[in-house]
Design a protein around this motif. Structure first.
Motif, PDB file in Angstrom:
ATOM      1  N   SER A  31       0.822  -1.204   0.000  1.00 27.85           N
ATOM      2  CA  SER A  31       0.000   0.000   0.000  1.00 27.85           C
ATOM      3  C   SER A  31       0.861   1.261   0.000  1.00 27.85           C
ATOM      4  CB  SER A  31      -0.911   0.016   1.220  1.00 27.85           C
ATOM      5  OG  SER A  31      -1.569   1.248   1.304  1.00 27.85           O
ATOM      6  N   LYS A  32       0.549   2.161  -0.932  1.00 24.28           N
ATOM      7  CA  LYS A  32       1.256   3.444  -0.983  1.00 24.28           C
ATOM      8  C   LYS A  32       0.604   4.473  -0.063  1.00 24.28           C
ATOM      9  CE  LYS A  32       3.054   2.733  -5.553  1.00 24.28           C
ATOM     10  NZ  LYS A  32       2.718   2.703  -6.937  1.00 24.28           N
ATOM     11  N   THR A  33      -0.579   4.146   0.448  1.00 25.29           N
ATOM     12  CA  THR A  33      -1.293   5.082   1.322  1.00 25.29           C
ATOM     13  C   THR A  33      -1.213   4.672   2.782  1.00 25.29           C
ATOM     14  OG1 THR A  33      -3.359   3.877   1.001  1.00 25.29           O
ATOM     15  CG2 THR A  33      -2.929   5.749  -0.476  1.00 25.29           C
ATOM     16  N   ASN A  34      -0.252   3.789   3.104  1.00 23.57           N
ATOM     17  CA  ASN A  34      -0.027   3.361   4.477  1.00 23.57           C
ATOM     18  C   ASN A  34      -1.269   2.686   5.079  1.00 23.57           C
ATOM     19  OD1 ASN A  34       1.636   2.993   6.674  1.00 23.57           O
ATOM     20  ND2 ASN A  34       1.075   4.942   7.607  1.00 23.57           N
ATOM     21  N   GLU A  35      -1.919   1.831   4.276  1.00 26.49           N
ATOM     22  CA  GLU A  35      -3.118   1.153   4.742  1.00 26.49           C
ATOM     23  C   GLU A  35      -2.790  -0.044   5.623  1.00 26.49           C
ATOM     24  OE1 GLU A  35      -6.610   1.920   1.530  1.00 26.49           O
ATOM     25  OE2 GLU A  35      -5.265   0.262   1.103  1.00 26.49           O
ATOM     26  N   SER A  36      -3.756  -0.360   6.465  1.00 22.94           N
ATOM     27  CA  SER A  36      -3.675  -1.534   7.324  1.00 22.94           C
ATOM     28  C   SER A  36      -5.002  -2.268   7.242  1.00 22.94           C
ATOM     29  CB  SER A  36      -3.427  -1.127   8.777  1.00 22.94           C
ATOM     30  OG  SER A  36      -2.166  -0.525   8.911  1.00 22.94           O
ATOM     31  N   GLU A  37      -4.963  -3.541   7.590  1.00 25.27           N
ATOM     32  CA  GLU A  37      -6.206  -4.278   7.748  1.00 25.27           C
ATOM     33  C   GLU A  37      -6.634  -4.087   9.196  1.00 25.27           C
ATOM     34  OE1 GLU A  37      -7.199  -8.860   7.961  1.00 25.27           O
ATOM     35  OE2 GLU A  37      -6.710  -8.228   5.904  1.00 25.27           O
ATOM     36  N   ILE A  38      -7.880  -3.671   9.378  1.00 20.34           N
ATOM     37  CA  ILE A  38      -8.383  -3.368  10.716  1.00 20.34           C
ATOM     38  C   ILE A  38      -9.643  -4.195  10.960  1.00 20.34           C
ATOM     39  CG2 ILE A  38      -9.265  -1.543  12.224  1.00 20.34           C
ATOM     40  CD1 ILE A  38      -7.531   0.391  10.536  1.00 20.34           C
ATOM     41  N   HIS A  39      -9.715  -4.840  12.105  1.00 20.29           N
ATOM     42  CA  HIS A  39     -10.906  -5.584  12.506  1.00 20.29           C
ATOM     43  C   HIS A  39     -11.741  -4.648  13.374  1.00 20.29           C
ATOM     44  CE1 HIS A  39      -8.877  -9.764  11.995  1.00 20.29           C
ATOM     45  NE2 HIS A  39      -8.686  -8.978  10.967  1.00 20.29           N
ATOM     46  N   ILE A  40     -13.008  -4.473  13.001  1.00 22.15           N
ATOM     47  CA  ILE A  40     -13.895  -3.585  13.747  1.00 22.15           C
ATOM     48  C   ILE A  40     -15.035  -4.415  14.327  1.00 22.15           C
ATOM     49  CG2 ILE A  40     -15.382  -1.552  13.662  1.00 22.15           C
ATOM     50  CD1 ILE A  40     -13.739  -0.533  11.324  1.00 22.15           C
ATOM     51  N   LYS A  63     -12.970   6.226  12.766  1.00 24.13           N
ATOM     52  CA  LYS A  63     -14.276   6.620  13.322  1.00 24.13           C
ATOM     53  C   LYS A  63     -15.277   6.922  12.207  1.00 24.13           C
ATOM     54  CE  LYS A  63     -12.867   8.318  17.840  1.00 24.13           C
ATOM     55  NZ  LYS A  63     -12.789   9.473  18.748  1.00 24.13           N
ATOM     56  N   ARG A  64     -14.841   7.612  11.158  1.00 18.67           N
ATOM     57  CA  ARG A  64     -15.737   7.954  10.052  1.00 18.67           C
ATOM     58  C   ARG A  64     -16.225   6.697   9.345  1.00 18.67           C
ATOM     59  NH1 ARG A  64     -14.623   8.136   5.035  1.00 18.67           N
ATOM     60  NH2 ARG A  64     -12.408   8.424   5.322  1.00 18.67           N
ATOM     61  N   VAL A  65     -15.313   5.782   9.062  1.00 16.26           N
ATOM     62  CA  VAL A  65     -15.680   4.530   8.387  1.00 16.26           C
ATOM     63  C   VAL A  65     -16.630   3.709   9.267  1.00 16.26           C
ATOM     64  CG1 VAL A  65     -14.774   2.311   7.587  1.00 16.26           C
ATOM     65  CG2 VAL A  65     -13.660   4.440   6.897  1.00 16.26           C
ATOM     66  N   ALA A  66     -16.337   3.623  10.553  1.00 10.66           N
ATOM     67  CA  ALA A  66     -17.196   2.851  11.467  1.00 10.66           C
ATOM     68  C   ALA A  66     -18.596   3.457  11.548  1.00 10.66           C
ATOM     69  CB  ALA A  66     -16.558   2.790  12.851  1.00 10.66           C
ATOM     70  N   SER A  69     -20.656   2.633   8.398  1.00 15.61           N
ATOM     71  CA  SER A  69     -20.587   1.233   7.973  1.00 15.61           C
ATOM     72  C   SER A  69     -21.975   0.625   7.754  1.00 15.61           C
ATOM     73  CB  SER A  69     -19.854   0.416   9.039  1.00 15.61           C
ATOM     74  OG  SER A  69     -19.978  -0.956   8.775  1.00 15.61           O
ATOM     75  N   SER A  70     -22.094  -0.165   6.707  1.00 17.80           N
ATOM     76  CA  SER A  70     -23.342  -0.889   6.475  1.00 17.80           C
ATOM     77  C   SER A  70     -23.534  -1.956   7.552  1.00 17.80           C
ATOM     78  CB  SER A  70     -23.348  -1.528   5.085  1.00 17.80           C
ATOM     79  OG  SER A  70     -22.322  -2.486   4.974  1.00 17.80           O
ATOM     80  N   ASN A  71     -22.451  -2.436   8.145  1.00 18.45           N
ATOM     81  CA  ASN A  71     -22.572  -3.406   9.231  1.00 18.45           C
ATOM     82  C   ASN A  71     -23.180  -2.774  10.480  1.00 18.45           C
ATOM     83  OD1 ASN A  71     -21.733  -5.898   8.161  1.00 18.45           O
ATOM     84  ND2 ASN A  71     -19.616  -5.208   8.201  1.00 18.45           N
ATOM     85  N   LEU A  72     -22.857  -1.514  10.751  1.00 23.96           N
ATOM     86  CA  LEU A  72     -23.497  -0.814  11.862  1.00 23.96           C
ATOM     87  C   LEU A  72     -24.994  -0.675  11.579  1.00 23.96           C
ATOM     88  CD1 LEU A  72     -23.458   0.744  14.530  1.00 23.96           C
ATOM     89  CD2 LEU A  72     -22.807   2.789  13.221  1.00 23.96           C
ATOM     90  N   GLU A  73     -25.346  -0.334  10.342  1.00 23.63           N
ATOM     91  CA  GLU A  73     -26.759  -0.240   9.963  1.00 23.63           C
ATOM     92  C   GLU A  73     -27.465  -1.582  10.145  1.00 23.63           C
ATOM     93  OE1 GLU A  73     -27.187   1.341   6.001  1.00 23.63           O
ATOM     94  OE2 GLU A  73     -25.914   3.063   6.465  1.00 23.63           O
TER      95      GLU A  73
END
Length: 146
Positions: A31-40, A63-66, A69-73
């Motif tokens: 990843s060029k954008t310093n991405e990580s895999e995150i478990h929420i 926080k914005r992604v969480a 999230s469609s999973n929160l919905e």
């Protein structure tokens, strides 16, 4: 990847608080954008759901992604469905604000509506037909419907 502690925060929903734990799992090397895999993990009083996402390891982004999230919905929809199912089986006592003096509890109420995304109140009908609105914490289950 150095051990990054989980990020824990709360998202307010129309059906109560959702407690969120975002745990960085691994950095994506390509990843060029310093991405990580995150478990929420999203947890509410009546359920939980989890997801894996790839994003930059930044608290504001997480926080914005969480929050969006469609999973929160899905979790909120499942909690709403649980409330609606339960409301057909039980009666409640509801706290009614009094104009003067102490608030009173009205017993034998039936829940008729659960909050929507824009509304934060449950709606009840008292035995005398009066409609009452109450937020979480201002009503209690008292028994099964007959």
């Amino acid at each position: 990847m150095t051990e990054t502690p989980p990020m824990i925060f709360t998202i307010e929903t129309s059906l109560g608080d959702c407690h969120v734990t975002a745990t960085p799992f691994k950095r994506i090397q390509s990843s060029k954008t310093n991405e990580s895999e995150i478990h929420i993990l999203y947890e509410m009083e009546k359920g939980r759901i989890a997801e894996k996402v790839k994003m930059p390891l930044h608290p504001v982004t997480i926080k914005r992604v969480a929050k969006n999230s469609s999973n929160l919905e899905k979790l909120v929809a499942a909690v709403r469905k649980d409330w609606e199912h339960k409301s057909k089986q039980v009666t409640y006592k509801v706290l009614k604000p009094a104009n003067e003096g102490e608030d009173i509890w009205v017993e034998g109420c039936k829940m008729t509506l659960t909050p929507t995304a824009k509304e934060t109140f449950f709606v009840f009908v008292a035995p005398n037909g009066e409609r009452l609105r109450a937020a979480l914490g201002n009503f209690q289950e008292i028994g099964n419907r007959e």
